[in-house]
Design a protein around this motif. Structure first.
Motif, PDB file in Angstrom:
ATOM      1  N   ASP A 139       0.842  -1.197   0.000  1.00  0.00           N
ATOM      2  CA  ASP A 139       0.000   0.000   0.000  1.00  0.00           C
ATOM      3  C   ASP A 139       0.876   1.246   0.000  1.00  0.00           C
ATOM      4  OD1 ASP A 139      -2.347  -1.491   0.107  1.00  0.00           O
ATOM      5  OD2 ASP A 139      -2.328  -1.574   2.289  1.00  0.00           O
ATOM      6  N   ILE A 140       0.441   2.261  -0.722  1.00  0.00           N
ATOM      7  CA  ILE A 140       1.162   3.535  -0.756  1.00  0.00           C
ATOM      8  C   ILE A 140       0.209   4.681  -0.454  1.00  0.00           C
ATOM      9  CG2 ILE A 140       2.873   2.721  -2.408  1.00  0.00           C
ATOM     10  CD1 ILE A 140       1.364   4.228  -4.603  1.00  0.00           C
ATOM     11  N   GLU A 141       0.774   5.786   0.001  1.00  0.00           N
ATOM     12  CA  GLU A 141       0.037   7.032   0.241  1.00  0.00           C
ATOM     13  C   GLU A 141       0.495   8.048  -0.802  1.00  0.00           C
ATOM     14  OE1 GLU A 141      -2.218   7.640   2.586  1.00  0.00           O
ATOM     15  OE2 GLU A 141      -2.077   5.752   3.719  1.00  0.00           O
ATOM     16  N   LEU A 142      -0.414   8.459  -1.682  1.00  0.00           N
ATOM     17  CA  LEU A 142      -0.060   9.457  -2.687  1.00  0.00           C
ATOM     18  C   LEU A 142       0.055  10.829  -2.038  1.00  0.00           C
ATOM     19  CD1 LEU A 142      -0.881   7.182  -4.654  1.00  0.00           C
ATOM     20  CD2 LEU A 142      -1.812   8.945  -6.138  1.00  0.00           C
ATOM     21  N   ARG A 143       1.110  11.560  -2.406  1.00  0.00           N
ATOM     22  CA  ARG A 143       1.353  12.903  -1.875  1.00  0.00           C
ATOM     23  C   ARG A 143       1.168  13.979  -2.942  1.00  0.00           C
ATOM     24  NH1 ARG A 143       0.293  11.466   3.022  1.00  0.00           N
ATOM     25  NH2 ARG A 143       1.852  10.088   3.968  1.00  0.00           N
ATOM     26  N   ASN A 144       1.525  13.665  -4.197  1.00  0.00           N
ATOM     27  CA  ASN A 144       1.318  14.627  -5.285  1.00  0.00           C
ATOM     28  C   ASN A 144       1.201  13.869  -6.597  1.00  0.00           C
ATOM     29  OD1 ASN A 144       4.086  14.459  -6.543  1.00  0.00           O
ATOM     30  ND2 ASN A 144       4.675  15.233  -4.527  1.00  0.00           N
ATOM     31  N   ILE A 145       0.696  14.583  -7.611  1.00  0.00           N
ATOM     32  CA  ILE A 145       0.488  13.953  -8.911  1.00  0.00           C
ATOM     33  C   ILE A 145       0.584  15.013  -9.993  1.00  0.00           C
ATOM     34  CG2 ILE A 145      -2.023  14.226  -8.788  1.00  0.00           C
ATOM     35  CD1 ILE A 145      -2.238  11.483 -10.219  1.00  0.00           C
ATOM     36  N   SER A 146       1.048  14.633 -11.161  1.00  0.00           N
ATOM     37  CA  SER A 146       1.054  15.499 -12.338  1.00  0.00           C
ATOM     38  C   SER A 146       0.715  14.623 -13.532  1.00  0.00           C
ATOM     39  CB  SER A 146       2.426  16.167 -12.528  1.00  0.00           C
ATOM     40  OG  SER A 146       3.368  15.214 -12.984  1.00  0.00           O
ATOM     41  N   ASN A 147       0.750  15.196 -14.729  1.00  0.00           N
ATOM     42  CA  ASN A 147       0.435  14.384 -15.901  1.00  0.00           C
ATOM     43  C   ASN A 147       1.586  13.464 -16.298  1.00  0.00           C
ATOM     44  OD1 ASN A 147       2.194  16.279 -16.921  1.00  0.00           O
ATOM     45  ND2 ASN A 147       0.959  16.803 -18.693  1.00  0.00           N
ATOM     46  N   THR A 148       2.722  13.585 -15.613  1.00  0.00           N
ATOM     47  CA  THR A 148       3.869  12.741 -15.942  1.00  0.00           C
ATOM     48  C   THR A 148       4.216  11.733 -14.851  1.00  0.00           C
ATOM     49  OG1 THR A 148       5.393  14.420 -15.096  1.00  0.00           O
ATOM     50  CG2 THR A 148       4.895  14.470 -17.453  1.00  0.00           C
ATOM     51  N   GLY A 149       3.704  11.929 -13.626  1.00  0.00           N
ATOM     52  CA  GLY A 149       4.084  10.991 -12.587  1.00  0.00           C
ATOM     53  C   GLY A 149       3.457  11.298 -11.241  1.00  0.00           C
ATOM     54  N   ILE A 150       3.953  10.608 -10.210  1.00  0.00           N
ATOM     55  CA  ILE A 150       3.416  10.731  -8.857  1.00  0.00           C
ATOM     56  C   ILE A 150       4.552  10.822  -7.846  1.00  0.00           C
ATOM     57  CG2 ILE A 150       1.249   9.510  -9.301  1.00  0.00           C
ATOM     58  CD1 ILE A 150       2.553   6.973  -8.140  1.00  0.00           C
ATOM     59  N   GLY A 151       4.206  11.360  -6.674  1.00  0.00           N
ATOM     60  CA  GLY A 151       5.059  11.265  -5.508  1.00  0.00           C
ATOM     61  C   GLY A 151       4.297  10.499  -4.454  1.00  0.00           C
ATOM     62  N   PHE A 152       4.929   9.538  -3.799  1.00  0.00           N
ATOM     63  CA  PHE A 152       4.206   8.733  -2.820  1.00  0.00           C
ATOM     64  C   PHE A 152       5.103   8.335  -1.661  1.00  0.00           C
ATOM     65  CE2 PHE A 152       6.004   5.667  -5.806  1.00  0.00           C
ATOM     66  CZ  PHE A 152       6.479   4.650  -4.993  1.00  0.00           C
ATOM     67  N   SER A 153       4.444   8.029  -0.556  1.00  0.00           N
ATOM     68  CA  SER A 153       5.146   7.563   0.632  1.00  0.00           C
ATOM     69  C   SER A 153       4.868   6.080   0.825  1.00  0.00           C
ATOM     70  CB  SER A 153       4.690   8.336   1.870  1.00  0.00           C
ATOM     71  OG  SER A 153       5.064   9.693   1.778  1.00  0.00           O
ATOM     72  N   LEU A 154       5.861   5.386   1.350  1.00  0.00           N
ATOM     73  CA  LEU A 154       5.770   3.944   1.523  1.00  0.00           C
ATOM     74  C   LEU A 154       6.446   3.577   2.834  1.00  0.00           C
ATOM     75  CD1 LEU A 154       5.221   1.072   0.341  1.00  0.00           C
ATOM     76  CD2 LEU A 154       7.444   1.243  -0.783  1.00  0.00           C
TER      77      LEU A 154
END
Length: 235
Positions: A139-154
């Motif tokens: 499971d991951i927690e998404l922190r940010n998103i754009s049309n090219t990718g994501i930032g997530f915490s694990l």
């Protein structure tokens, strides 16, 4: 005539050159004039006292009277707030714009999963070598998103490395299932933060993601405007 074939002498300009320009907004049978106050990602905001006379989803024609020329664009009303309207930013219609534009990175709180498949060689009772594939999911927690990718915490473990290709399933009001590539990581004491790039999004996924980003961008931008307005009133 000494013009080089394949090169254009037409001057280019930055997006900021259009900001604060007088902008005419026209729909069938009605014209109003405001100021182009903001442009980012897929959205433009025009400050307009007659904002109540426009409805969501209406097609409009825009004429921007800027220091770098007059620009005529076709767009659609996508949001309204006190004293302003938001329209789709038709960036491809802006001939001469010298910025490569991508949707901005948007802070979000959402969930998802990542999975990775690995293989291992084992020896059977008969001495034969067999390859067994297994899949781990986290499971991951998404922190940010754009049309090219994501930032997530694990939560650690596992530890991911730059260049790892993983499958992901993101809950964004719709399911976005695709491959991602890890491009950076920041180690924390308990949680690790990763940046990842989308891989091989098909046309339907790109449309759904673009619509999601536009909605989130509008919500975030107008929420910030409301917070600023409330802060001024409380002084």
């Amino acid at each position: 005539m000494n013009e080089r074939i394949g090169f254009s002498n037409k001057p280019t300009f930055a997006m900021k050159a259009l900001l604060h320009s007088r902008t005419m907004v026209e729909k069938e049978g009605y014209v109003a004039t405001g100021v182009l106050a903001h442009a980012e990602g897929e959205m433009m905001e025009i400050e307009l006292t007659e904002f109540k006379n426009f409805e969501l989803g209406e097609p409009v024609s825009l004429t921007v009277y800027s220091p770098v020329g007059i620009h005529r664009l076709q767009s659609t009303i996508i949001a309204k707030a006190e004293g302003s309207i938001a329209v789709i930013f038709p960036v491809r219609s802006l001939a001469g714009l010298d910025e490569k534009r991508e949707s901005p990175r948007i802070d979000i709180e959402a969930r998802g999963t990542i999975s990775r498949t690995y293989s291992q060689e084992v020896e059977s009772s008969k001495g034969e070598k067999l390859t067994i594939e297994a899949t781990d999911s986290f499971d991951i927690e998404l922190r940010n998103i754009s049309n090219t990718g994501i930032g997530f915490s694990l939560m650690s473990p596992p530890t991911l490395a730059n260049g790892d290709i993983l499958m992901t399933s993101l809950s964004l009001g719709f399911k976005l299932e695709c491959k991602i590539e890890i491009i950076r990581k920041d180690d924390g004491s308990e949680w690790k933060f990763y940046g990842a790039r989308f891989q091989e999004l098909d046309e339907q996924q790109q449309r759904a993601l673009r619509a999601y980003l536009l909605r989130m961008q509008i919500e975030a931008y107008f929420k910030l405007k409301q917070e600023k307005a409330s802060a001024k009133k409380s002084r």
